[in-house]
Design an enzyme around this catalytic site. Structure first.
Site, PDB file in Angstrom:
ATOM      1  N   LYS A  82      27.413  33.196  36.532  1.00 54.03           N
ATOM      2  CA  LYS A  82      28.804  33.565  36.400  1.00 54.03           C
ATOM      3  C   LYS A  82      29.163  35.035  36.462  1.00 54.03           C
ATOM      4  O   LYS A  82      28.656  35.682  35.457  1.00 54.03           O
ATOM      5  CB  LYS A  82      29.250  32.817  35.049  1.00 54.03           C
ATOM      6  CG  LYS A  82      30.830  32.851  35.216  1.00 54.03           C
ATOM      7  CD  LYS A  82      31.576  33.011  34.072  1.00 54.03           C
ATOM      8  CE  LYS A  82      31.801  34.486  33.446  1.00 54.03           C
ATOM      9  NZ  LYS A  82      32.376  35.307  34.255  1.00 54.03           N
ATOM     10  N   GLU A 131      21.230  41.890  27.416  1.00 55.25           N
ATOM     11  CA  GLU A 131      21.246  43.438  27.572  1.00 55.25           C
ATOM     12  C   GLU A 131      22.877  43.886  27.444  1.00 55.25           C
ATOM     13  O   GLU A 131      23.577  43.688  28.276  1.00 55.25           O
ATOM     14  CB  GLU A 131      21.031  43.520  29.275  1.00 55.25           C
ATOM     15  CG  GLU A 131      19.568  43.144  29.724  1.00 55.25           C
ATOM     16  CD  GLU A 131      18.394  44.033  29.127  1.00 55.25           C
ATOM     17  OE1 GLU A 131      18.722  45.082  28.407  1.00 55.25           O
ATOM     18  OE2 GLU A 131      17.601  43.701  29.356  1.00 55.25           O
ATOM     19  N   CYS A 157      25.638  51.657  31.284  1.00 57.93           N
ATOM     20  CA  CYS A 157      25.043  51.425  30.026  1.00 57.93           C
ATOM     21  C   CYS A 157      24.068  52.146  29.434  1.00 57.93           C
ATOM     22  O   CYS A 157      24.277  52.522  28.214  1.00 57.93           O
ATOM     23  CB  CYS A 157      24.540  49.888  29.782  1.00 57.93           C
ATOM     24  SG  CYS A 157      23.225  49.380  31.154  1.00 57.93           S
ATOM     25  N   GLU A 175      30.895  53.201  22.575  1.00 59.32           N
ATOM     26  CA  GLU A 175      30.508  53.272  24.056  1.00 59.32           C
ATOM     27  C   GLU A 175      32.179  53.503  24.881  1.00 59.32           C
ATOM     28  O   GLU A 175      32.924  52.849  24.544  1.00 59.32           O
ATOM     29  CB  GLU A 175      29.869  52.063  24.422  1.00 59.32           C
ATOM     30  CG  GLU A 175      29.551  52.005  25.923  1.00 59.32           C
ATOM     31  CD  GLU A 175      28.969  50.756  26.200  1.00 59.32           C
ATOM     32  OE1 GLU A 175      29.211  49.827  25.890  1.00 59.32           O
ATOM     33  OE2 GLU A 175      27.776  50.837  26.888  1.00 59.32           O
TER      34      GLU A 175
HETATM   35  P1  NAD Z   1      31.980  41.957  28.836  1.00 55.71           P
HETATM   36  O1  NAD Z   1      30.959  41.804  28.001  1.00 55.71           O
HETATM   37  O2  NAD Z   1      33.372  42.114  28.601  1.00 55.71           O
HETATM   38  O3  NAD Z   1      31.689  40.930  30.223  1.00 55.71           O
HETATM   39  C1  NAD Z   1      30.606  40.693  30.706  1.00 55.71           C
HETATM   40  C2  NAD Z   1      30.454  39.073  31.405  1.00 55.71           C
HETATM   41  O4  NAD Z   1      30.582  38.354  30.278  1.00 55.71           O
HETATM   42  C3  NAD Z   1      31.793  38.870  32.378  1.00 55.71           C
HETATM   43  O5  NAD Z   1      30.940  37.949  33.389  1.00 55.71           O
HETATM   44  C4  NAD Z   1      32.561  38.243  31.370  1.00 55.71           C
HETATM   45  O6  NAD Z   1      33.618  37.362  32.146  1.00 55.71           O
HETATM   46  C5  NAD Z   1      31.652  37.354  30.623  1.00 55.71           C
HETATM   47  N1  NAD Z   1      32.336  37.200  29.320  1.00 55.71           N
HETATM   48  C6  NAD Z   1      33.165  37.647  28.519  1.00 55.71           C
HETATM   49  N2  NAD Z   1      33.587  36.973  27.350  1.00 55.71           N
HETATM   50  C7  NAD Z   1      32.571  35.824  27.396  1.00 55.71           C
HETATM   51  C8  NAD Z   1      32.321  34.808  26.842  1.00 55.71           C
HETATM   52  N3  NAD Z   1      33.077  34.538  25.440  1.00 55.71           N
HETATM   53  N4  NAD Z   1      31.501  33.738  26.917  1.00 55.71           N
HETATM   54  C9  NAD Z   1      30.688  33.856  28.127  1.00 55.71           C
HETATM   55  N5  NAD Z   1      31.131  34.992  28.858  1.00 55.71           N
HETATM   56  C10 NAD Z   1      31.766  35.896  28.577  1.00 55.71           C
HETATM   57  O7  NAD Z   1      31.367  43.419  29.694  1.00 55.71           O
HETATM   58  P2  NAD Z   1      32.031  44.328  30.963  1.00 55.71           P
HETATM   59  O8  NAD Z   1      33.275  44.806  30.560  1.00 55.71           O
HETATM   60  O9  NAD Z   1      32.105  43.118  32.261  1.00 55.71           O
HETATM   61  O10 NAD Z   1      30.912  45.294  31.166  1.00 55.71           O
HETATM   62  C11 NAD Z   1      30.767  46.299  30.500  1.00 55.71           C
HETATM   63  C12 NAD Z   1      29.786  46.123  29.249  1.00 55.71           C
HETATM   64  O11 NAD Z   1      28.580  45.898  30.204  1.00 55.71           O
HETATM   65  C13 NAD Z   1      29.254  47.621  28.714  1.00 55.71           C
HETATM   66  O12 NAD Z   1      29.433  47.467  27.230  1.00 55.71           O
HETATM   67  C14 NAD Z   1      28.173  47.896  29.084  1.00 55.71           C
HETATM   68  O13 NAD Z   1      27.127  48.751  28.524  1.00 55.71           O
HETATM   69  C15 NAD Z   1      27.272  46.467  29.231  1.00 55.71           C
HETATM   70  N6  NAD Z   1      26.404  46.694  30.213  1.00 55.71           N
HETATM   71  C16 NAD Z   1      24.916  46.612  29.755  1.00 55.71           C
HETATM   72  C17 NAD Z   1      24.033  46.601  30.530  1.00 55.71           C
HETATM   73  C18 NAD Z   1      22.564  46.629  30.144  1.00 55.71           C
HETATM   74  O14 NAD Z   1      21.566  46.282  30.919  1.00 55.71           O
HETATM   75  N7  NAD Z   1      22.216  46.913  28.947  1.00 55.71           N
HETATM   76  C19 NAD Z   1      24.295  46.765  31.797  1.00 55.71           C
HETATM   77  C20 NAD Z   1      25.213  46.939  32.538  1.00 55.71           C
HETATM   78  C21 NAD Z   1      26.497  46.732  31.683  1.00 55.71           C
END
Ligand code: NAD
Length: 488
Positions: A182, A259, A292, A391
């Site tokens: 997803k 992650e 990230c 962040e």
């Molecule tokens: P997010 O957590 O808002 O969303 C990530 C994914 O989760 C999306 O596909 C979203 O639709 C889904 N999602 C949201 N709520 C959900 C729920 N309740 N249940 C299941 N799925 C759900 O993150 P974002 O805004 O898309 O991305 C930015 C964040 O990702 C930042 O905090 C960044 O640090 C982190 N990130 C971490 C890494 C890593 O490897 N550590 C890499 C890239 C990004």
């Protein structure tokens, strides 16, 4: 594949519209224009995708036929590689990332990196014998088997979407799992285009990979994280959502691999080359700070603080940014309006908290459209303030002053995150000594790059659980079975 992006879901081997017939718009963050409509997967589509993945795992030989997996996964890598120039403009359009990044980790380098996981199929010790052991008067031999976990639910964010999608797909499939992916609502094409290539150009069997894009951020993902037919969730995204997924996964005791976010420190020791430091500091603006593992806190020694700040200010004033399709730009826009407003709000709060804004600090008003924020440099940042602890996910560097090496280590570790970091010094030994004291999953010493298909990547503390890439990453997708046999 034609040059047009794919708008359909992939469920049980078929490219399909959403069962509801609904679509959602894909918006280019640099122009704010709708660049396409995508099938809006709903709860019923996710249910069908999970059923297909379950059936493919339970009723085919995918999980045990390693030779077949090796062949079709190389076929997938070959096909992705053939199409990378078709994929490139669509990734730039939906992510808003600078095209220069697609010639590296955002696209070009992550495709061949998938082969490391395919080759790992031959590297894993799928069966090993422990030898004879006496237990309760009986002598037994023990066989240890490595097996795939089962059905994996992969949930990915928008910042490096193609790379993160294949970083989950490659090891999960190579290990013998089936998968439901997803993607984030902002970047559906980075997943659906992979779906089209799988369906049309590989022999990967129906149900092994299912891709359900959705315009809804949480509801469809929640079906995946709560369904008892799913054995494991592999999630990359924010720490807040990661906590929610961990709690929800607990209801069916899923294996949960996370992650998450970061607020990494770049420690400049007092003997470091400050010109290099200034260029390195400015690199946090790459992809508008939407990474990230970016080192968004810079820790400077008080003995050289003013000199370093002056060089940093000069470097920040020269960051090339704007149109992401222009090869010379280091950063484009933020991914959407919500992120844009969130980042500008955090900048305003940092000013109110007393941090000194030396460069930028507002919207980039020279662009008529698009979610552009100025490269922003804050100095004299309080290490306990919101800017130092939270962040931002925008092009914002927080500079913090420290007294001595112990103070620098204390400030670096004063974070609920522990994803990455960096240390610079004229002495490699001294820098490495400091790196060993930083509680994070990766550290760069004197500019060394830790990233690689064989490098385990992940976080300490609230930056995550588990590792992606490398052997440690592959093993996240395996179970261990111990079989007792009578000793002969
Ligand atoms: P997010 O957590 O808002 O969303 C990530 C994914 O989760 C999306 O596909 C979203 O639709 C889904 N999602 C949201 N709520 C959900 C729920 N309740 N249940 C299941 N799925 C759900 O993150 P974002 O805004 O898309 O991305 C930015 C964040 O990702 C930042 O905090 C960044 O640090 C982190 N990130 C971490 C890494 C890593 O490897 N550590 C890499 C890239 C990004």
């Amino acid at each position: 594949m034609t040059a047009a992006p794919e708008s359909r879901l992939l469920i049980d081997g078929v490219l399909t519209e959403a069962r509801s017939g609904r679509t959602f718009p894909n918006v280019n963050p640099a122009t704010e224009e709708v660049v396409g409509e995508v099938a809006d997967g709903g709860v019923e589509d996710m249910d069908a995708a999970i059923a297909a993945a379950r059936r493919a795992f339970d009723e085919t030989d995918w999980s045990t036929n390693r030779e077949f997996r090796t062949r079709v996964l190389h076929q997938l890598v070959d096909a992705l590689d053939r199409h990378k120039d078709d994929l490139r403009p669509h990734i730039v359009a939906e992510v808003g990332c600078p095209v220069m990044l697609t010639h590296a980790v955002q696209l070009d380098s992550c495709i061949p990196d998938m082969r490391w996981d395919v080759d790992a199929i031959d590297r894993i010790e799928w069966e090993s014998e422990l030898g004879v052991h006496e237990f309760m008067g009986m002598r037994s031999n023990r066989l240890v088997l490595r097996e795939p976990v089962g059905v994996v639910g992969a949930i990915t964010p928008w910042n490096f979407p193609f790379m993160l999608n294949v970083s989950k797909l490659a090891p999960a499939l190579a290990a013998g799992n089936t998968l439901v992916l997803k993607p984030a609502p902002d970047t559906p094409w980075s997943a659906t285009m992979i779906g089209k290539i799988i369906a049309e150009e590989t022999d990967i069997p129906p149900g092994v990979v299912n891709i359900v894009a959705s315009g809804d951020k949480a509801a469809v993902g929640e079906v995946l994280t709560g369904d008892p037919r799913v054995d494991m969730i592999s999630f990359t995204g924010s720490t807040g959502v990661g906590k929610r997924i961990m709690a929800r996964g607990a209801e069916t005791v899923k294996k949960v691999f996370l992650e998450l976010g970061g607020k990494s420190a770049n420690i400049i020791l007092d003997d470091a080359d400050l010109d290099g430091v200034a260029m390195g500091g400015m690199m946090i603006c790459m992809h508008a700070g939407q990474g990230c593992a970016i080192t968004t806190r810079m820790l400077l020694p008080e003995s050289r603080y003013d000199e370093a700040v002056e060089k940093l200010a000069g470097a920040f004033a020269m960051v090339p940014y704007g149109d992401p399709t222009d090869m010379s730009n280091l950063m484009g826009p933020l991914v959407n309006r919500a992120q844009y407003e969130r980042v500008l709000g955090m900048i305003d709060r940092a000013k109110a908290d007393g941090a000194r804004c030396l460069v930028g600090g507002g919207p980039a008003t020279q662009f008529e459209r698009g979610f552009f924020v100025q490269p922003t440099l804050f100095v004299d940042v309080d290490p306990d303030s919101g800017l130092a602890q939270d962040e931002v996910f925008g092009p914002v560097l927080a500079v913090i002053k420290y007294r001595d090496d112990d103070d620098a280590v204390r400030i670096a570790n004063n974070s609920r995150y522990g994803l990455s970091g960096a240390v610079s010094s004229a002495s490699l030994d001294r820098a490495l000594g400091v790196a060993r004291r930083i509680r994070t999953g990766t550290v760069s010493v004197n500019g060394g790059a830790w990233f690689g298909p064989d490098s385990p990547f992940g976080g300490y503390k609230e930056s995550g659980v588990g590792r992606e890439h490398g052997l440690a990453g592959f093993e996240e997708y395996l179970e261990t079975k111990t079989v007792g046999l009578p000793a002969t």
